[in-house]
Design a protein around this motif. Structure first.
Motif, short mmCIF file in Angstrom:
data_model
loop_
_atom_site.label_atom_id
_atom_site.label_comp_id
_atom_site.label_asym_id
_atom_site.label_seq_id
_atom_site.Cartn_x
_atom_site.Cartn_y
_atom_site.Cartn_z
N ARG A 1 -12.77 -5.67 -7.21
CA ARG A 1 -11.97 -5.89 -8.54
C ARG A 1 -10.86 -3.98 -9.33
O ARG A 1 -9.37 -4.83 -9.24
N MET A 2 -11.31 -3.30 -8.69
CA MET A 2 -10.51 -2.98 -10.26
C MET A 2 -8.73 -2.19 -9.13
O MET A 2 -8.03 -1.31 -8.87
N GLY A 3 -9.14 -2.48 -7.80
CA GLY A 3 -8.61 -2.37 -6.90
C GLY A 3 -7.27 -3.63 -6.33
O GLY A 3 -6.52 -3.18 -5.56
N ARG B 1 -18.31 -4.08 -5.31
CA ARG B 1 -17.37 -5.77 -5.96
C ARG B 1 -16.68 -4.98 -6.54
O ARG B 1 -15.45 -6.19 -7.22
N GLU B 2 -16.44 -4.43 -7.44
CA GLU B 2 -16.18 -3.67 -8.90
C GLU B 2 -15.29 -2.73 -8.76
O GLU B 2 -14.18 -2.95 -8.97
N ALA B 3 -15.26 -2.06 -7.38
CA ALA B 3 -14.08 -1.69 -6.05
C ALA B 3 -12.70 -2.37 -5.82
O ALA B 3 -11.92 -1.98 -6.29
N LYS C 1 -11.18 -7.27 0.72
CA LYS C 1 -11.92 -8.35 -0.37
C LYS C 1 -12.02 -9.17 -0.54
O LYS C 1 -13.08 -10.11 -0.45
#
Length: 203
Positions: A200-202, A196-198, A154
């Motif tokens: 963010r959620m992680g 990007r969303e993964a 990330k």
């Protein structure tokens, strides 16, 4: 670009192998004009009804109709040109408006920290999109040592790709010279939005 590092024998989760495979595919398509064997492999890809899946299906359809000379001409128009190509696929350019700026220096420091080296016969700046995709794949799979943690991935993504890569792939999809590369842009845009969303959620 070909990168070197201290690869190790490690076990990587299946979903991460799939992620790395897509990074590697984008790296191969964006590093050099695709040869016939790569075009043929792309033509065999299958997608689903997701945004990414539809982009993959479109890319496969175009690959079936694309010749190696046509792909080479298109690549050269997009990225090389007479003085320069239609696009400049470098982090420094997208982040600062100039080539070989601070983002490249920051990347080189991170490469040294992670044991990543540019091959001696490669002269392309390391912050081009192809080499950054190759680096992400290598960090996921452990090609440069231990596989990088999700938090590390990330941070690397956010530092070197997150702020500009969506703009690049949108530019690639809409470029005047893009035919075969238009769905490459769509695949990249969709995939990086998922990443990007993964991340963010992680977090």
């Amino acid at each position: 670009m070909t990168l070197a590092g201290a690869a190790q024998d490690v076990t990587v989760a299946e979903e991460d192998i799939l992620r790395a495979g897509l990074y590697d595919l984008l790296a191969a398509l964006l590093a050099n004009p695709p040869k016939r064997d790569l075009i043929d492999r792309v033509a065999k890809l299958e997608g689903d009804d997701s945004v990414l899946g539809r982009a993959i299906k479109a890319l496969a359809r175009l690959a079936k109709a694309t010749t190696e000379p046509a792909a080479e001409r298109e690549f050269n128009q997009l990225f090389i040109g007479v003085a320069r190509g239609e696009l400049l696929p470098y982090a420094s350019y997208y982040m600062t408006g100039f080539l070989n700026e601070k983002p490249l220096a920051v990347l080189r420091n991170d490469m040294a920290r992670h044991g990543i080296e540019r091959a001696a016969n490669v002269f392309e700046p390391e912050d081009n999109i192809a080499s950054l995709c190759e680096m992400m794949a290598g960090l996921i799979l452990g090609r440069f040592g231990e596989p990088m943690s999700l938090a590390g991935q990330k941070d690397f993504f956010a530092t070197h790709l997150g702020s500009w890569v969506g703009h690049f792939f949108s530019d690639l999809e809409a470029a005047k010279a893009s035919v075969f590369y238009a769905p490459v842009g769509a695949v990249g845009a969709a995939f990086f939005e998922i990443e990007r969303e993964a991340f963010r959620m992680g977090a």
